[in-house]
Scaffold this motif. Sequence first.
Motif, PDB file in Angstrom:
ATOM      1  N   ASP A   1       4.775  16.721  57.354  1.00 35.58           N
ATOM      2  CA  ASP A   1       5.518  18.370  57.010  1.00 35.58           C
ATOM      3  C   ASP A   1       6.201  18.563  56.040  1.00 35.58           C
ATOM      4  O   ASP A   1       7.399  17.769  56.120  1.00 35.58           O
ATOM      5  CB  ASP A   1       6.078  18.468  58.248  1.00 35.58           C
ATOM      6  N   PRO A   2       6.030  19.371  54.660  1.00 38.69           N
ATOM      7  CA  PRO A   2       6.831  18.945  53.293  1.00 38.69           C
ATOM      8  C   PRO A   2       8.513  19.411  53.944  1.00 38.69           C
ATOM      9  O   PRO A   2       9.170  18.842  53.672  1.00 38.69           O
ATOM     10  CB  PRO A   2       6.417  20.160  52.575  1.00 38.69           C
ATOM     11  N   ALA A   3       8.629  20.090  55.314  1.00 39.25           N
ATOM     12  CA  ALA A   3       9.869  20.196  55.348  1.00 39.25           C
ATOM     13  C   ALA A   3      10.763  19.038  56.102  1.00 39.25           C
ATOM     14  O   ALA A   3      11.762  19.143  55.602  1.00 39.25           O
ATOM     15  CB  ALA A   3      10.042  21.450  56.511  1.00 39.25           C
TER      16      ALA A   3
ATOM     17  N   LYS B   1       6.467  17.259  36.909  1.00 39.66           N
ATOM     18  CA  LYS B   1       5.963  18.623  37.207  1.00 39.66           C
ATOM     19  C   LYS B   1       4.169  17.973  37.018  1.00 39.66           C
ATOM     20  O   LYS B   1       3.980  18.471  37.452  1.00 39.66           O
ATOM     21  CB  LYS B   1       6.267  20.049  36.376  1.00 39.66           C
ATOM     22  N   LEU B   2       3.610  17.554  35.994  1.00 39.39           N
ATOM     23  CA  LEU B   2       2.901  16.878  35.932  1.00 39.39           C
ATOM     24  C   LEU B   2       2.180  15.578  36.520  1.00 39.39           C
ATOM     25  O   LEU B   2       0.921  16.252  37.450  1.00 39.39           O
ATOM     26  CB  LEU B   2       2.584  15.391  34.478  1.00 39.39           C
ATOM     27  N   LEU B   3       3.364  14.760  37.593  1.00 42.47           N
ATOM     28  CA  LEU B   3       2.812  14.032  38.436  1.00 42.47           C
ATOM     29  C   LEU B   3       3.021  15.156  39.872  1.00 42.47           C
ATOM     30  O   LEU B   3       2.052  15.244  40.892  1.00 42.47           O
ATOM     31  CB  LEU B   3       3.722  13.418  39.249  1.00 42.47           C
ATOM     32  N   ILE B   4       3.703  16.318  40.435  1.00 42.33           N
ATOM     33  CA  ILE B   4       3.815  17.039  41.263  1.00 42.33           C
ATOM     34  C   ILE B   4       2.593  18.107  41.119  1.00 42.33           C
ATOM     35  O   ILE B   4       1.515  18.378  41.687  1.00 42.33           O
ATOM     36  CB  ILE B   4       4.446  18.063  41.561  1.00 42.33           C
ATOM     37  N   ASP B   5       1.818  18.518  39.941  1.00 41.39           N
ATOM     38  CA  ASP B   5       0.785  19.047  39.708  1.00 41.39           C
ATOM     39  C   ASP B   5      -0.844  18.077  40.133  1.00 41.39           C
ATOM     40  O   ASP B   5      -1.527  18.666  40.691  1.00 41.39           O
ATOM     41  CB  ASP B   5       0.449  19.143  38.288  1.00 41.39           C
TER      42      ASP B   5
ATOM     43  N   VAL C   1       8.192  17.750  47.329  1.00 40.24           N
ATOM     44  CA  VAL C   1       9.596  18.175  47.495  1.00 40.24           C
ATOM     45  C   VAL C   1      10.652  16.892  47.042  1.00 40.24           C
ATOM     46  O   VAL C   1      11.247  17.753  46.119  1.00 40.24           O
ATOM     47  CB  VAL C   1       9.674  18.245  49.410  1.00 40.24           C
ATOM     48  N   MET C   2      10.480  15.598  46.966  1.00 41.94           N
ATOM     49  CA  MET C   2      11.221  15.112  46.121  1.00 41.94           C
ATOM     50  C   MET C   2      11.407  15.318  44.980  1.00 41.94           C
ATOM     51  O   MET C   2      12.179  15.725  43.415  1.00 41.94           O
ATOM     52  CB  MET C   2      11.798  13.397  46.118  1.00 41.94           C
ATOM     53  N   GLY C   3      10.382  15.320  43.649  1.00 41.38           N
ATOM     54  CA  GLY C   3       9.800  15.385  42.493  1.00 41.38           C
ATOM     55  C   GLY C   3      10.712  16.996  42.489  1.00 41.38           C
ATOM     56  O   GLY C   3      10.861  17.542  41.388  1.00 41.38           O
ATOM     57  N   GLY C   4      10.497  17.805  43.536  1.00 44.89           N
ATOM     58  CA  GLY C   4      10.793  19.402  42.991  1.00 44.89           C
ATOM     59  C   GLY C   4      11.629  19.931  42.944  1.00 44.89           C
ATOM     60  O   GLY C   4      12.907  20.498  41.885  1.00 44.89           O
ATOM     61  N   HIS C   5      13.109  18.660  43.670  1.00 47.04           N
ATOM     62  CA  HIS C   5      14.690  18.294  43.475  1.00 47.04           C
ATOM     63  C   HIS C   5      15.032  18.280  42.310  1.00 47.04           C
ATOM     64  O   HIS C   5      15.601  19.190  42.523  1.00 47.04           O
ATOM     65  CB  HIS C   5      14.873  18.140  45.088  1.00 47.04           C
TER      66      HIS C   5
END
Length: 288
Positions: free
Chosen positions: A83-85, A159-163, A209-213
């Motif tokens: 769960d990403p949350a 962002k590249l990693l998240i993608d 999620v951590m990267g997005g933060h």
Amino acid sequence: MSTPPFLKLPVCASAVRLATSRGSFASFVAEPAGPVRGTALLVPGFTGSKEDFIALLEPLAEQGYRTVAVDQRGQYETGGDTDPAAYAIEELALDLLALTAALGTTTPLHLLGHSFGGQVSRQAVLTADRRGGPLPWRSLTLLSTGPAAIDPNEAARTKLLIDALGGMSLEEIWQLLQQLEQDKPRPRPEIGEFLHRRWVANRPEALVVMGGHLISAPDLVAELAAVELPKQVVSGEQDYAWPVPEQIAMADRLGVRHTTVPGALHSPNAEQPAATAAVLAGFWNSAE
């Protein structure tokens, strides 16, 4: 990611799982040989783990500090669900509050967050302050962390990693990174094997999620400055995630000291552990 200089635990330390109201967390605990002056809870950054602090365990224990380094939820040997949350910074802050309660120490407890872990620690302090009552920590150290989002160049890489995580496995990403970095110096084989093992053990949902933060983190320096708690900001001489002048400005806004660890970059805890331990113990001694 931080690269530990070695992996063998000192004789004063052991690997344990700390049971809390929010689950158990993989940890290293180092005990002083003599009287315990205080306890330190060390929180790693993005893609990091408790091993990032392994070189601090013995020197801090020698200074009289029981030292506890943890894997956050979703990291290495702590693990987590899909769960990403569960990996929102507010949830990770609640984990730190649960860990703090589980330690049950009667000595002063000092909180330290490295990189992303610094922003989780900041959130934990703000959460505890909003609840009212005495804070459970004697001090807060922000190590190689910044006031808001990471440097734009680093944000682009994140962002590249998240993608990539949207369509590739962690093993596939690791192999790609090895190809892209084949001209860079390689760590010793046992360290390289550990870095690989740790990377693929991360929860992909946590990394997203951590990267997005990190890419969009809000500036909460004013809120933190209003909390009555001894604080310090520590960095290396250069930092790719948050430029050192930005960290110095954050310390000024907090009204606290900024200390530079000579010869260190983003991970003074791993790159210059003896000097870093001296800075930490000196601050904790004064905070008591």
